[in-house]
Enzyme design. Structure first.
Site: not given
Length: 488
Positions: A176, A152, A77
């Site tokens: 997330s 997210s 990420k």
């Protein structure tokens, strides 16, 4: 040659037997990423050059036969620092930030021989639940490109679900990892707070943030957690790793286990088909020998309100450093110091980030602190106590990961409260610092439904045991989206 249908253990056997090399596997993975990227937009940066250098070094040193992750590609990420690879947190503010160090989780993965192939798209600074607030454009759901992938950690989930990569890292502040795992039909775990070091993670809510793994199956997820979990002197909140091998209970039966089903998790606002899926899952656990009983978590209904005060307050503090002077984008139209600060932050941050900074600053301001931030902290304690009461009598808690399946792109962008409420089932887990996993539990309208299992602190072994028992006797994880090559 493609390897996206091979498990990590199958890939390991191919590498050890020299049927393939780490370089060949990395090249195939990079091709998988590129071939699907136009449809998904799941990556911000594809680290082709660095990945092939890493792979060549591993081939020259030889695959470690005792280490199942040696030579395995990994997507990371874009808010997790990677040495020499852009780390933008999907924000204009950090468009050119290239760290000179690895986050501890990444360093641990590299020590195991994993190869970083790229940085995945995300909601800007991890603020968002749909994957749409990224400066680099929205990520698409792997099952239906007109739907959101969740957020997210949108790119990390879509990349695994679509077969771009087998494993990825995300971060979870209020859901997330688990929510995008649910929306994309894969396995995502938010570990106990402190299990994985936050050093090198670009901070959002420091008392809530936790790095965790995505994978297509429960065991592969646990193998990645084995690699990244560690106590770390660079993170004052990291905890000693109490579990030597997170896969150790996988395969054991779950007879006699007590699983709690909170009535609040199946109440108002939960899609009827999602509710039916979870009730069917509860019956399935009973067939496997577990005892499932209804309980109450009375303060969970306040979780979203508490979270958005605490998380936004922590974000307001954490993001002060991005001012155009010390870090990040600097506005070119400023004529004095004040304008540098104001214009850089106004232009460098997206709308959702600015909204949360404003909310947090207000909550911490003189005259409002007691009414908002202090009160939120008190209610957080009540939420923690609710969980403690349930775990005095039960091994795990069962519920949906999200109130619905993935929704249409751009359908909630203009309704922040509705977007926030999509995290109502995951947020309490972060507030209490507990571990939680999302696994595939069925389908509604052709889209995956996620089942969430929550445990007391440091119960990841048990969570994986129960999740694996469900996975092995249902087979939902074997269904793949069209883009992967499976049947939708």
């Amino acid at each position: 040659m493609t390897f996206n249908n091979k498990t990590i253990e199958e890939l390991h056997n191919l590498l050890v037997s020299k049927e393939i090399s780490a370089t060949e596997l990395t090249q195939a993975t990079l091709e998988n990423i590129k071939s699907r990227e136009e449809a998904l937009n799941s990556f911000v940066t594809i680290a082709e050059e660095q990945a092939l250098v890493q792979a060549k070094a591993i081939d020259e040193a030889g695959i470690d036969a005792d280490n199942v992750l040696s030579g395995i590609p990994l997507a990371v990420k874009d808010n997790i620092s990677t040495d020499g690879i852009l780390t933008t947190a999907a924000s204009k503010m950090l468009y050119n930030y290239e760290p000179i160090f690895d986050a501890t989780a990444v360093a641990n993965a590299k020590t195991k021989g994993m190869i970083v192939v790229g940085k995945t798209n995300m909601d800007e600074f991890a603020m968002g639940g749909s994957g749409e607030t990224s400066h680099y454009g929205a990520t698409k759901n792997a099952w239906d490109h007109s739907k959101v992938p969740g957020g997210s950690s949108s790119g990390s989930a879509a990349a695994v679900a679509s077969g771009q990569v087998r494993l990825s890292l995300g971060s979870d502040t209020g859901g997330s990892i688990r929510q995008p795992a649910a929306f994309n039909g894969i396995v995502g775990l938010k570990p106990t707070y402190g299990t994985v070091s936050r050093f090198g993670l670009i901070a959002f809510g420091s008392s809530l943030d936790q790095i965790g793994p995505f994978a297509p199956t429960v065991k592969e997820n646990a193998l990645l957690l084995n690699a990244i979990a560690s106590e770390d002197a660079k993170d004052s909140t990291s905890a000693p790793v109490r579990i030597a091998d997170f896969t150790s209970k996988i395969g054991q039966d779950i007879k006699g286990m007590k699983i709690a089903l909170p009535k609040e998790y199946l109440g108002e606002g939960i899609n009827p088909e999602v509710k039916e899926t979870i009730l069917n899952a509860a019956k399935h656990f009973e067939k496997l020998g577990a005892i499932v009983e209804e309980v109450s978590l009375p303060h969970s209904k306040y979780g979203v309100a508490v979270y958005y005060i605490i998380a936004s307050s922590e974000a307001s503090s954490n993001l002060q450093r991005f001012d155009g002077i010390r870090y990040g984008y600097r506005a070119e139209d400023a004529t004095n110091l004040d304008e540098i600060y104001v214009n850089s932050r106004s232009q460098g941050f997206g709308e959702e980030v600015k909204r949360r900074i404003m909310l947090g600053t207000f909550s911490l301001s003189s005259g409002y602190y007691d009414a908002y931030y202090k009160k939120a902290g008190q209610v957080r304690t009540l939420i923690i106590q609710d969980f403690e009461k349930v775990f005095a009598d039960y091994d795990l808690i069962l519920g949906p990961t999200a109130p619905s399946v993935a929704y249409d792109l751009d359908s909630l962008n203009h309704d922040p409260v509705a977007m926030y409420l999509a995290d109502l089932l995951t947020i309490p887990v972060n507030l209490a610092g507990l571990p939680g996993i999302s696994i595939p539990a069925g389908f509604s309208q052709g889209l995956p439904v996620g089942l969430q299992l929550i445990g007391p602190k440091h119960s990841e072994e048990t969570i994986y045991q129960v999740a694996a028992a469900f996975e092995a006797t249902t087979g939902y994880h074997k269904q793949q989206p069209v883009i992967f090559g499976g049947d939708n």
